[in-house]
Design a protein around this motif. Structure first.
Motif, PDB file in Angstrom:
ATOM      1  N   PHE A  79       0.880  -1.166   0.000  1.00 34.40           N
ATOM      2  CA  PHE A  79       0.000   0.000   0.000  1.00 34.40           C
ATOM      3  C   PHE A  79       0.915   1.212   0.000  1.00 34.40           C
ATOM      4  CE2 PHE A  79      -0.298  -2.807   3.622  1.00 34.40           C
ATOM      5  CZ  PHE A  79       0.476  -2.188   4.592  1.00 34.40           C
ATOM      6  N   GLY A  80       0.799   1.981  -1.094  1.00 32.03           N
ATOM      7  CA  GLY A  80       1.776   3.039  -1.298  1.00 32.03           C
ATOM      8  C   GLY A  80       3.121   2.414  -1.618  1.00 32.03           C
ATOM      9  N   ASN A 119      -1.933 -16.228   3.699  1.00 29.41           N
ATOM     10  CA  ASN A 119      -1.850 -15.221   2.635  1.00 29.41           C
ATOM     11  C   ASN A 119      -2.492 -13.916   3.083  1.00 29.41           C
ATOM     12  OD1 ASN A 119      -4.399 -16.970   2.197  1.00 29.41           O
ATOM     13  ND2 ASN A 119      -4.838 -15.123   0.997  1.00 29.41           N
ATOM     14  N   PHE A 120      -2.232 -12.867   2.284  1.00 34.40           N
ATOM     15  CA  PHE A 120      -2.914 -11.582   2.448  1.00 34.40           C
ATOM     16  C   PHE A 120      -4.068 -11.513   1.457  1.00 34.40           C
ATOM     17  CE2 PHE A 120       1.564 -10.452   3.580  1.00 34.40           C
ATOM     18  CZ  PHE A 120       1.343 -10.063   4.896  1.00 34.40           C
ATOM     19  N   ALA A 121      -5.088 -10.753   1.823  1.00 38.94           N
ATOM     20  CA  ALA A 121      -6.198 -10.524   0.895  1.00 38.94           C
ATOM     21  C   ALA A 121      -6.745  -9.128   1.137  1.00 38.94           C
ATOM     22  CB  ALA A 121      -7.294 -11.567   1.099  1.00 38.94           C
ATOM     23  N   ILE A 122      -6.775  -8.309   0.086  1.00 40.22           N
ATOM     24  CA  ILE A 122      -7.385  -6.980   0.174  1.00 40.22           C
ATOM     25  C   ILE A 122      -8.791  -7.071  -0.392  1.00 40.22           C
ATOM     26  CG2 ILE A 122      -7.290  -4.609  -0.666  1.00 40.22           C
ATOM     27  CD1 ILE A 122      -4.288  -4.739  -0.577  1.00 40.22           C
ATOM     28  N   TRP A 156      -7.853  -5.473   8.981  1.00 45.41           N
ATOM     29  CA  TRP A 156      -7.309  -4.134   9.121  1.00 45.41           C
ATOM     30  C   TRP A 156      -7.989  -3.207   8.121  1.00 45.41           C
ATOM     31  CZ3 TRP A 156      -3.028  -3.206  12.490  1.00 45.41           C
ATOM     32  CH2 TRP A 156      -2.456  -4.352  13.037  1.00 45.41           C
ATOM     33  N   LEU A 157      -8.184  -1.954   8.528  1.00 48.06           N
ATOM     34  CA  LEU A 157      -8.709  -0.933   7.634  1.00 48.06           C
ATOM     35  C   LEU A 157      -7.541  -0.159   7.026  1.00 48.06           C
ATOM     36  CD1 LEU A 157     -11.064   0.754   6.448  1.00 48.06           C
ATOM     37  CD2 LEU A 157     -10.904   2.206   8.510  1.00 48.06           C
ATOM     38  N   LEU A 158      -7.581  -0.015   5.679  1.00 49.19           N
ATOM     39  CA  LEU A 158      -6.552   0.755   4.978  1.00 49.19           C
ATOM     40  C   LEU A 158      -6.964   2.227   4.928  1.00 49.19           C
ATOM     41  CD1 LEU A 158      -5.832  -1.701   2.027  1.00 49.19           C
ATOM     42  CD2 LEU A 158      -4.160  -0.939   3.710  1.00 49.19           C
ATOM     43  N   LYS A 218      -5.295   0.262  10.285  1.00 43.81           N
ATOM     44  CA  LYS A 218      -6.000   0.397  11.558  1.00 43.81           C
ATOM     45  C   LYS A 218      -6.671  -0.932  11.860  1.00 43.81           C
ATOM     46  CE  LYS A 218      -9.646   2.957  13.918  1.00 43.81           C
ATOM     47  NZ  LYS A 218     -10.687   4.007  13.808  1.00 43.81           N
ATOM     48  N   TYR A 219      -6.286  -1.531  13.017  1.00 45.96           N
ATOM     49  CA  TYR A 219      -6.788  -2.870  13.338  1.00 45.96           C
ATOM     50  C   TYR A 219      -8.282  -2.825  13.669  1.00 45.96           C
ATOM     51  CZ  TYR A 219      -7.018  -7.532  15.396  1.00 45.96           C
ATOM     52  OH  TYR A 219      -7.345  -8.835  15.685  1.00 45.96           O
ATOM     53  N   ILE A 220      -9.019  -3.828  13.119  1.00 50.01           N
ATOM     54  CA  ILE A 220     -10.472  -3.897  13.345  1.00 50.01           C
ATOM     55  C   ILE A 220     -10.818  -5.035  14.297  1.00 50.01           C
ATOM     56  CG2 ILE A 220     -12.744  -4.108  12.254  1.00 50.01           C
ATOM     57  CD1 ILE A 220     -11.227  -1.547  11.537  1.00 50.01           C
ATOM     58  N   ASP A 221     -10.584  -6.304  13.886  1.00 49.85           N
ATOM     59  CA  ASP A 221     -10.938  -7.432  14.761  1.00 49.85           C
ATOM     60  C   ASP A 221     -10.336  -8.720  14.213  1.00 49.85           C
ATOM     61  OD1 ASP A 221     -12.629  -8.596  12.740  1.00 49.85           O
ATOM     62  OD2 ASP A 221     -14.211  -7.203  13.303  1.00 49.85           O
ATOM     63  N   ASN A 222     -10.614  -9.826  14.926  1.00 47.95           N
ATOM     64  CA  ASN A 222     -10.182 -11.166  14.498  1.00 47.95           C
ATOM     65  C   ASN A 222     -11.386 -12.085  14.298  1.00 47.95           C
ATOM     66  OD1 ASN A 222     -10.995 -11.552  17.118  1.00 47.95           O
ATOM     67  ND2 ASN A 222      -9.284 -12.882  17.685  1.00 47.95           N
TER      68      ASN A 222
END
Length: 709
Positions: free
Chosen positions: A76-77, A141-144, A167-169, A175-179
């Motif tokens: 990101f960026g 893995n990551f997923a957006i 996480w919120l971008l 910014k962490y949201i939840d699990n």
């Protein structure tokens, strides 16, 4: 003058080929002109809007503190987050640094950065508890998804047993949201079309029953094989594809059939009794079918209804397709990434079980997919740099990353120095769309005319292009309308002419089929013949000679299969040579020609008893047939290379002796016919005279009656 003469001969040759060939030649000339104009327009478009070609620009390394197995990367960026798994043996506590590292991408390289972007107390607690309570946890893995980043962890050997951290971008920060959001991590629809079930009323019964799919293709799994046919013919069981099935005795109701209707393409799912489904793509225009098993995993529509893409390749509406040798099990479609110019589309497929991505880039103008990229992790940066890596077999601190320049930028990229041009005012996306349609038209023009409805499709497609884009006549767009208009006119003219050609081809096909049947029947007859009499030799050699003459005459038929006729002539010549050689050996037998002696004796006895000219003519024809047979035998003996010339001399002498008898019979028969002719002429004259006298007496009686009245 020589050049002019060659041109005249070429035009004469074309005209000799018929109106249809002239129209085809005109279409090909306009196609070539259209191709050259399209190339010029594309060059101008790249000048105005810029062009980013996909190419390798660097090889870089990502270095981690510990030996690990790399798993995925996200950006990101200019910030990249690298995820991996470390095996520590007896160590029980896993920290965030043991799974993630942060890097800054500058000058085509990765610079290590701190992990402050993950500095959230709630996340630290959730992360620690995850590895504490689930001992077999690995980072997957990551997923957006939208504006959210999901870190996906696999909790057991099953790839579906997962936990995600959300996480919120926000402005390239996290910014962490939840699990508790693993339910949000899901793949999109894997088949972008509606499956339709084949119903009982689609069944067609007969000796070889089948299921009719839209009356365009016919399928069944009975009789020991799965069959796909293009004709609604239940009298025959053959098709364009046959595959064995496990249960030979299954009925038509035991199989299960589904299909997806995608214009020229039909996606087929065929499930034989107690077997896994099999998947096929049928092209209605080409009347061809291709088995593509990966369609069961994912089948995604290409832009502008150009066709479909699946994990192992693509298939276009026009019939072009390519299957890559990159089969990965349990693959799912993850996302579609579109370049700002609307020209390139990146299709991302992912296998969670293997931890592998399959990246397939499709260009809607050229309508091809470049070689797919198989990797364990990838990310696309702001300026379109595609960074990907393949996991090493062993844990390592140094991970090789390939960096490619691609057109998949984040945001639009349009140079401002060309804003005053017409192309800029039209817009890149509109030009790209038009060029894609023109290229599809060129693809159709490259098709053979066995493509169903080819000229109707060309006429309709060319008219649609002319109606859709107002700017085609402009000089700045190289006046693409001119060749397209000519193509439209020629294709409309070709429709009627092609119907005539179809009839000529059908006639040629029927005649080829007929001579093929006759030849097969004759060759089978030759195999079953015992050759115990000269009559059998003569009959078969006569039929072979007649068949060869028929094959030679068929070469004059337009659209006949000349290659088949050449092969047939060779077969006839081979059979003729074999039988002729056997015939010569047979003729050395003293009694070989006895049937001709007997036949001529019968004719001689008949001459003495003949009473009518017509009977004499019939016998004369029979004698001529014997004469023709003997002439053929002499021709055979003369043309064969016989080592012992005494043998050939003896055979010809024997036949010549029979000829002398034939000549005597012909002379006697001629005299007999002349004498019978005189007698029959006298009798006919007397009959005619008697008839005239009878009519005269009738007229006399009628005249007397009239005078009395």
């Amino acid at each position: 003058m020589a050049e002019e003469s060659r041109t005249d001969k070429t035009e004469e040759h074309i005209l000799d080929g018929g109106t249809y060939d002239v129209i085809k030649n005109r279409l090909q000339k306009q196609k070539e002109l259209l191709q050259s104009k399209l190339i010029e327009l594309n060059d101008d478009r790249k000048t105005v809007f810029g062009s980013l070609e996909t190419k390798l620009i660097a090889n870089a390394r990502i270095n981690t503190e510990n030996n690990c197995i790399a798993r995925d990367i996200v950006s990101f960026g200019d910030t990249c987050l690298f995820g991996y798994n470390v095996h520590f043996g007896l160590r029980t506590e896993i920290t965030i640094k043991d799974v993630f590292s942060s890097f800054t991408f500058t000058d085509n390289s990765f610079k290590a950065a701190n992990l402050d972007l993950l500095n959230d107390e709630t996340f630290k607690t959730d992360f620690t508890n995850l590895y504490k309570y689930y001992r077999n946890t690995i980072f997957s893995n990551f997923a957006i998804i939208g504006n959210y980043l999901h870190m996906v962890f696999q909790l057991s050997e099953s790839p579906t047993d997962i936990k995600t951290f959300k996480w919120l971008l926000v402005d390239n920060a996290l910014k962490y949201i939840d699990n508790r959001s693993e339910h949000e991590y899901r793949f999109p629809v894997q088949q972008e079309f509606k499956w339709q079930e084949a119903t009982r009323d689609m069944q067609r019964y007969g000796v070889h029953p089948h299921v009719s799919i839209k009356d365009r293709v016919f399928v069944e799994t009975i009789g020991g094989d799965l069959t796909i046919k293009i004709e609604d013919n239940t009298a025959e069981g053959k098709g364009i594809l046959d595959e064995p099935v496990e249960y030979v005795d299954q009925t038509l109701d035991d199989g299960q059939y589904r299909f997806g209707d995608l214009g020229n393409l039909l996606i087929l799912e065929i499930k034989p009794f107690q077997e896994s489904p099999r998947y096929f793509v049928f092209n209605d225009k080409m009347k061809e079918v291709q088995k593509i098993e990966s369609v069961k995993n994912a089948c995604i529509l290409l832009p502008d209804d150009q066709g479909i893409i699946f994990p192992t390749g693509y298939y276009l509406q026009t019939g072009e397709y390519h299957i890559f040798d990159n089969s990965i099990p349990n693959v799912k479609f993850q996302e579609r990434i579109v370049s700002p110019n609307g020209e390139d589309f990146l299709y991302v497929f992912y296998s969670a079980a293997e931890g592998l991505y399959n990246l397939m880039s499709y260009n809607i103008i050229s309508q091809v997919i470049k070689t797919p990229i198989i990797c364990n992790g990838f990310t696309i940066l702001e300026n379109g740099e595609l960074c990907y890596f393949k996991t090493e077999q062993e844990q390592t601190k140094h991970h090789v990353v390939q960096i490619w320049q691609t057109p998949y930028l984040k945001g639009d990229y349009v140079p401002s120095q060309h804003e005053d041009t017409l192309l800029y005012k039209i817009g890149n996306k509109d030009i790209v769309k038009a060029m894609a349609e023109v290229n599809s038209l060129i693809t159709l023009l490259n098709k053979n005319d066995n493509y169903a409805g080819l000229y109707s499709d060309i006429a309709k497609f060319s008219k649609d292009i002319l109606d859709a884009y107002y700017w085609l006549p402009e000089p700045d767009t190289h006046q693409l309308n001119e060749p397209i208009e000519e193509i439209n006119k020629a294709s409309n003219a070709a429709i009627d002419e092609f119907e005539k050609v179809v009839q000529l081809r059908k006639n040629a096909q029927n005649q080829s089929k007929l001579i093929q049947q006759n030849s097969e029947e004759l060759f089978n007859k030759i195999k079953s013949t015992s050759f115990k009499s000269i009559d059998e030799f003569v009959a078969l050699l006569t039929r072979l000679r007649s068949l060869r003459g028929e094959a030679i005459s068929l070469k004059e038929v337009r659209y006949i299969d000349l290659e088949y006729l050449e092969v047939l002539e060779e077969q006839i010549a081979e059979q003729t040579k074999k039988i002729s050689e056997r015939c010569v050996q047979f003729l050395l037998n003293p009694n070989a020609l006895q049937p001709y002696h007997d036949a001529l004796k019968d004719k001689k006895d008949f001459i003495a008893k003949v009473e009518k000219v017509i009977e004499a003519k019939e016998k004369e024809e029979e004698i001529n047939e014997i004469s023709a047979d003997l002439e053929m035998l002499i021709d055979i003996v003369s043309n064969l290379e016989i080592e012992d010339t005494a043998h050939s001399t003896k055979i010809i002498d024997d036949i010549s002796f029979i000829f002398s008898t034939i000549n005597e019979l012909k002379a006697a028969l001629k005299n007999k016919r002349n004498s019978l002719g005189i007698s029959e002429a006298k009798a006919e004259f007397a009959a005619q005279l008697k008839l005239i006298e009878s009519k005269y007496h009738q007229l006399s009686r009628y005249g007397s009656y009239t005078r009395k009245v």
